[in-house]
Design a protein around this motif. Structure first.
Motif, PDB file in Angstrom:
ATOM      1  N   THR A 227       0.836  -1.192   0.000  1.00 30.72           N
ATOM      2  CA  THR A 227       0.000   0.000   0.000  1.00 30.72           C
ATOM      3  C   THR A 227       0.876   1.250   0.000  1.00 30.72           C
ATOM      4  O   THR A 227       0.533   2.267  -0.607  1.00 30.72           O
ATOM      5  CB  THR A 227      -0.999  -0.001   1.170  1.00 30.72           C
ATOM      6  N   GLU A 228       2.052   1.147   0.624  1.00 32.63           N
ATOM      7  CA  GLU A 228       2.986   2.277   0.569  1.00 32.63           C
ATOM      8  C   GLU A 228       3.453   2.477  -0.867  1.00 32.63           C
ATOM      9  O   GLU A 228       3.446   3.593  -1.395  1.00 32.63           O
ATOM     10  CB  GLU A 228       4.188   2.019   1.489  1.00 32.63           C
ATOM     11  N   PHE A 229       3.832   1.372  -1.508  1.00 32.59           N
ATOM     12  CA  PHE A 229       4.277   1.434  -2.906  1.00 32.59           C
ATOM     13  C   PHE A 229       3.179   2.043  -3.779  1.00 32.59           C
ATOM     14  O   PHE A 229       3.429   2.937  -4.595  1.00 32.59           O
ATOM     15  CB  PHE A 229       4.612   0.026  -3.390  1.00 32.59           C
ATOM     16  N   TRP A 230       1.947   1.560  -3.593  1.00 24.47           N
ATOM     17  CA  TRP A 230       0.846   1.952  -4.466  1.00 24.47           C
ATOM     18  C   TRP A 230       0.538   3.443  -4.369  1.00 24.47           C
ATOM     19  O   TRP A 230       0.133   4.064  -5.331  1.00 24.47           O
ATOM     20  CB  TRP A 230      -0.394   1.131  -4.130  1.00 24.47           C
ATOM     21  N   SER A 231       0.729   4.031  -3.178  1.00 20.10           N
ATOM     22  CA  SER A 231       0.337   5.436  -3.058  1.00 20.10           C
ATOM     23  C   SER A 231       1.532   6.376  -2.923  1.00 20.10           C
ATOM     24  O   SER A 231       1.361   7.533  -2.607  1.00 20.10           O
ATOM     25  CB  SER A 231      -0.603   5.610  -1.871  1.00 20.10           C
ATOM     26  N   THR A 232       2.742   5.867  -3.137  1.00 18.73           N
ATOM     27  CA  THR A 232       3.918   6.727  -3.096  1.00 18.73           C
ATOM     28  C   THR A 232       4.600   6.687  -4.454  1.00 18.73           C
ATOM     29  O   THR A 232       5.418   5.795  -4.718  1.00 18.73           O
ATOM     30  CB  THR A 232       4.918   6.251  -2.014  1.00 18.73           C
ATOM     31  N   PRO A 233       4.276   7.621  -5.344  1.00 17.46           N
ATOM     32  CA  PRO A 233       4.843   7.571  -6.696  1.00 17.46           C
ATOM     33  C   PRO A 233       6.366   7.615  -6.707  1.00 17.46           C
ATOM     34  O   PRO A 233       6.994   7.126  -7.650  1.00 17.46           O
ATOM     35  CB  PRO A 233       4.263   8.827  -7.357  1.00 17.46           C
ATOM     36  N   SER A 234       6.978   8.148  -5.647  1.00 16.55           N
ATOM     37  CA  SER A 234       8.436   8.281  -5.667  1.00 16.55           C
ATOM     38  C   SER A 234       9.146   6.983  -5.281  1.00 16.55           C
ATOM     39  O   SER A 234      10.370   6.896  -5.369  1.00 16.55           O
ATOM     40  CB  SER A 234       8.861   9.397  -4.715  1.00 16.55           C
ATOM     41  N   MET A 235       8.400   5.968  -4.851  1.00 13.55           N
ATOM     42  CA  MET A 235       9.043   4.709  -4.453  1.00 13.55           C
ATOM     43  C   MET A 235       9.356   3.897  -5.706  1.00 13.55           C
ATOM     44  O   MET A 235       8.464   3.581  -6.491  1.00 13.55           O
ATOM     45  CB  MET A 235       8.088   3.931  -3.550  1.00 13.55           C
ATOM     46  N   THR A 236      10.651   3.565  -5.891  1.00 14.39           N
ATOM     47  CA  THR A 236      11.039   2.921  -7.144  1.00 14.39           C
ATOM     48  C   THR A 236      10.836   1.411  -7.092  1.00 14.39           C
ATOM     49  O   THR A 236      10.676   0.822  -6.024  1.00 14.39           O
ATOM     50  CB  THR A 236      12.521   3.174  -7.455  1.00 14.39           C
ATOM     51  N   VAL A 237      10.871   0.800  -8.281  1.00 12.04           N
ATOM     52  CA  VAL A 237      10.716  -0.645  -8.396  1.00 12.04           C
ATOM     53  C   VAL A 237      11.818  -1.369  -7.617  1.00 12.04           C
ATOM     54  O   VAL A 237      11.562  -2.333  -6.897  1.00 12.04           O
ATOM     55  CB  VAL A 237      10.728  -1.036  -9.887  1.00 12.04           C
ATOM     56  N   ALA A 238      13.044  -0.873  -7.740  1.00 12.35           N
ATOM     57  CA  ALA A 238      14.165  -1.519  -7.058  1.00 12.35           C
ATOM     58  C   ALA A 238      13.980  -1.475  -5.544  1.00 12.35           C
ATOM     59  O   ALA A 238      14.207  -2.459  -4.834  1.00 12.35           O
ATOM     60  CB  ALA A 238      15.475  -0.849  -7.451  1.00 12.35           C
TER      61      ALA A 238
END
Lengths: 410, 295
Positions: A385-396
């Protein structure tokens, strides 16, 4: 003098009710939406008809609200007669602590091992060769629901798989649609990611990570591809701000959004809105890439009780749940799949038929609730959920964190 | 010469009456706190077990981004809520103290939100701040179509959306306490200040506020308790979202103890919460109460 009498009366009022109504079973569950309540009604009717009394203990809110209440009641020494739980690892410690009733004799007498299909459902109920729960239905996460209206408005054909769907992004956005509807709750982010992982990465990779807890597989380049697709899904759903899953489903129903990744319970919402599968909406099991059904679902557990009468009633309920009549009545109301292959569901719609076919072909996976502990699932919920709503979080970033959670999973 | 009774038995009856209270405090508060701290070093999952794993729970806790976000949020919420509650509460009280008309009416209106629970407050503000129904919708309806105000859906500022609701609910009470304090200031002091020609703001700042010290301490304790336990407001307004942007420590504790069925992790988090309170409280208590004895 009067005070003593009052005290004695109060003590008696606590002690006496325990002795009355041995065959009345309180059953707790979290089925409170329209279709779900109707399905529970069928079960209660069948139980009442067999001579016992069903005392309904519905807990409003979803499993996340109800599960802690149910588990603390069992642990706190205030057990109900029977309770719904997702079969799998939720009950593990309760079983280890000897708080749940062993119903192996019922299972053996009725030959559950031969009738329950897929057998993994019974395996999820079995600990050290003993059966502790009665499975009642199969729910699968592996679906994407598409709005035919939204694609018609955008002037493109309804896509047949994930890649085509992603390619339609611009057309949908130009027509003012949100490509992918998504609720904000963490279990939805985690669930949708799971569907993408199975579809893009394939079932073997999924099993390596979720069953064998192989952190190297979670760091592999194949998994990077999964996260890249999840990144795309994140962009497609960026404008979706609703909270609950059924609000997101509603966006698909109204044609405001192109699609939603959600389990088969979403079909209940389409049915309530009077929509027809194939005409108003389209379903893609496994995102149209890997056609697979995950066999999660619900089961009934029976807390240990000192009263032999209650124990007998619990076993009667267990055998009732697995019986053919209840399976048909319950699952046709709820829109889920039955746990035995020998019942007839001739009236089901296209999507459920697809589901049954995949089930029959054996393309099945266990559900996350069976393979990962509640602790690990909560960590993954938080991460995704953090990934989904934090556009700055990268795939890596997210992949490394994901792998380190899998590394410590039990 | 009669021997005086020992100190222990002086006022025996009142001491006896205090025994239940002391026992409860020792067993429930101190006892359970120690129990929690002890079990925070164990591998307890859904049942407490004395199977020690050292500092593992704490190591995991401080590596978890959700916990770090929670700490950051409670710090922002705490500092701003403390400063703004005190300032706004005092300003409102000072304004009401100007012998205005309909004072009772204003006081009632300002105190009303306090009668609502945090859950209701959270739900009300969830609607008000919802871009499709609330403030943004109304302002856009007036013709300002590019107006944007959706704090609950923007991870960067969501904690301020919660702060607004918290202030709306809590400021009324602080105002009432301040007003009671202001009413307790002797009228002669105002007269003396006026005779000396001291402007009103200076009288407030240098005379009245220092005299209201006990009132401020009461208010600070109340606000601080509210900050540490903030949980229901967040659950009702955002349930921690978007993503994990509005999580708070109390919610982390609950989620890991019950949803994640990991008591050890939950206990470690609650022990850290207690430690934070203690770190703030001890120096303050030392200054506040230790100073008097020496002086």
């Amino acid at each position: 003098m009067k005070n003593w009498k009052l005290a004695a009366w109060l003590c008696a009022s606590v002690a006496l009710p325990v002795m009355a109504h041995a065959e009345e079973l309180e059953v707790t569950h979290w089925w409170t939406s329209g279709g779900e309540a109707a399905a529970v009604g069928e079960l209660a009717k069948a139980f009442d008809a067999s001579g016992d009394t069903w005392k309904d203990g519905a807990i409003a809110g979803s499993g996340g609200v109800a599960r802690p209440i149910i588990i603390s009641r069992i642990m706190g020494g205030d057990p109900m007669g029977a309770t719904q739980l997702n079969h799998g690892r939720d009950a593990e410690e309760l079983i280890a602590a000897g708080l749940l009733q062993d119903i192996t004799d019922v299972a053996e007498a009725e030959g559950w091992r031969d009738i329950i299909k897929p057998i993994s459902l019974l395996d999820a109920c079995t600990v050290d060769g003993k059966v502790y729960c009665a499975p009642i239905n199969i729910h699968s996460w592996q679906w994407m629901w598409l709005s035919n209206k939204a694609f018609a408005d955008a002037g493109v054909p309804v896509p047949a798989n994930w890649d085509e769907f992603v390619a339609d992004r611009e057309a949908l956005e130009k027509a003012g649609k949100i490509p992918l509807a998504m609720g904000q709750q963490s279990w939805q982010s985690n669930g949708a990611f799971g569907v993408i992982a199975v579809a893009i990465g394939g079932p073997d990779l999924w099993k390596k990570i979720n069953v064998d807890k192989d952190a190297e597989a979670a760091r592999s380049p194949e998994m990077t591809k999964v996260f890249e697709q999840a990144d795309i899904a994140r962009q497609l759903s960026a404008k979706s701000t609703v909270q609950d899953w059924n609000q997101a489903t509603n966006m698909v129903i109204t044609g405001e959004a192109g699609a939603q990744i959600m389990g088969d319970w979403a079909q209940g919402e389409f049915a309530v809105a009077g929509q027809v599968a194939g005409k108003d909406y389209t379903c893609l099991p496994g995102l149209g890439v890997n056609k697979i059904i995950s066999t999660g679902g619900d089961a009934f557990y029976f807390p240990v009780n000192e009263d032999p009468e209650v124990t007998a009633a619990q076993k009667r309920l267990a055998s009732l749940i697995v019986s053919k009549e209840v399976q048909v009545a319950f699952n046709s109301k709820k829109g889920s799949l039955p746990i035995r292959g020998d019942v007839d569901l001739s009236t089901v719609n296209d999507c459920t038929k697809q589901g049954l076919e995949i089930l029959a072909s054996g393309n099945i996976l266990p559900d996350g609730t069976m393979t990962l502990s509640a602790d690990t699932r909560t960590q993954l919920d938080d991460l995704l959920t953090e990934f989904w709503s934090t556009p700055s979080m990268t795939v890596a970033d997210v992949q490394e964190k994901y792998a380190s959670i899998i590394e410590t999973a039990e | 010469m009669t021997q005086r009774p020992t100190r222990l038995f002086r006022n025996a009856s009142s001491k006896l009456a205090l025994v239940p209270m002391i026992t409860i405090t020792l067993v429930v508060f101190v006892g359970c706190t120690l129990w929690t701290v002890l079990y925070s070093f164990t591998k307890s999952k859904s049942l407490p077990r004395l199977d020690f794993n050292g500092l593992d729970n704490y190591a995991r806790l401080w590596k978890t981004s959700r916990w770090l976000v929670s700490i950051e949020n409670i710090a922002i919420y705490g500092v701003l809520s403390m400063v703004l509650s005190l300032t706004l509460g005092f300003l409102l009280a000072a304004l009401l103290d100007q012998k205005i008309r309909f004072e009772d009416t204003f006081r009632t209106i300002l105190l009303y939100p306090f009668a609502l629970s945090f859950i209701v407050t959270g739900l009300v503000w969830q609607w008000i701040l919802n871009p499709d129904f609330g403030v943004q919708h109304v302002v856009r309806g007036l013709g300002f179509t590019s107006f944007e105000f959706d704090p609950l859906y923007n991870p960067e500022i969501v904690i301020y959306g919660i702060l607004i609701a918290g202030l709306w609910q809590g400021t009324g009470l602080i105002m009432c306490i301040m007003l009671a304090g202001l009413r307790g200031i002797d009228e002669d002091i105002w007269k003396a200040a006026r005779v000396d020609g001291i402007p009103m703001w200076k009288t407030y700042l240098y005379v009245v506020i220092p005299m209201m010290r006990p009132v401020f301490i009461t208010a600070i304790v109340l606000i601080a308790a509210g900050i540490v336990k903030v949980y229901d407001l967040v659950v009702a307004q955002t349930s921690g979202g978007p993503g994990i942007a509005s999580e708070v420590p109390a919610k982390y504790v609950y989620d890991y103890m019950f949803r994640g069925q990991n008591l050890g992790q939950g206990f470690a988090a609650s022990t850290m919460m207690m430690l934070c309170v203690v770190i703030v409280l001890i120096p303050w208590a030392y200054l506040e109460f230790g100073g008097k004895k020496r002086g």
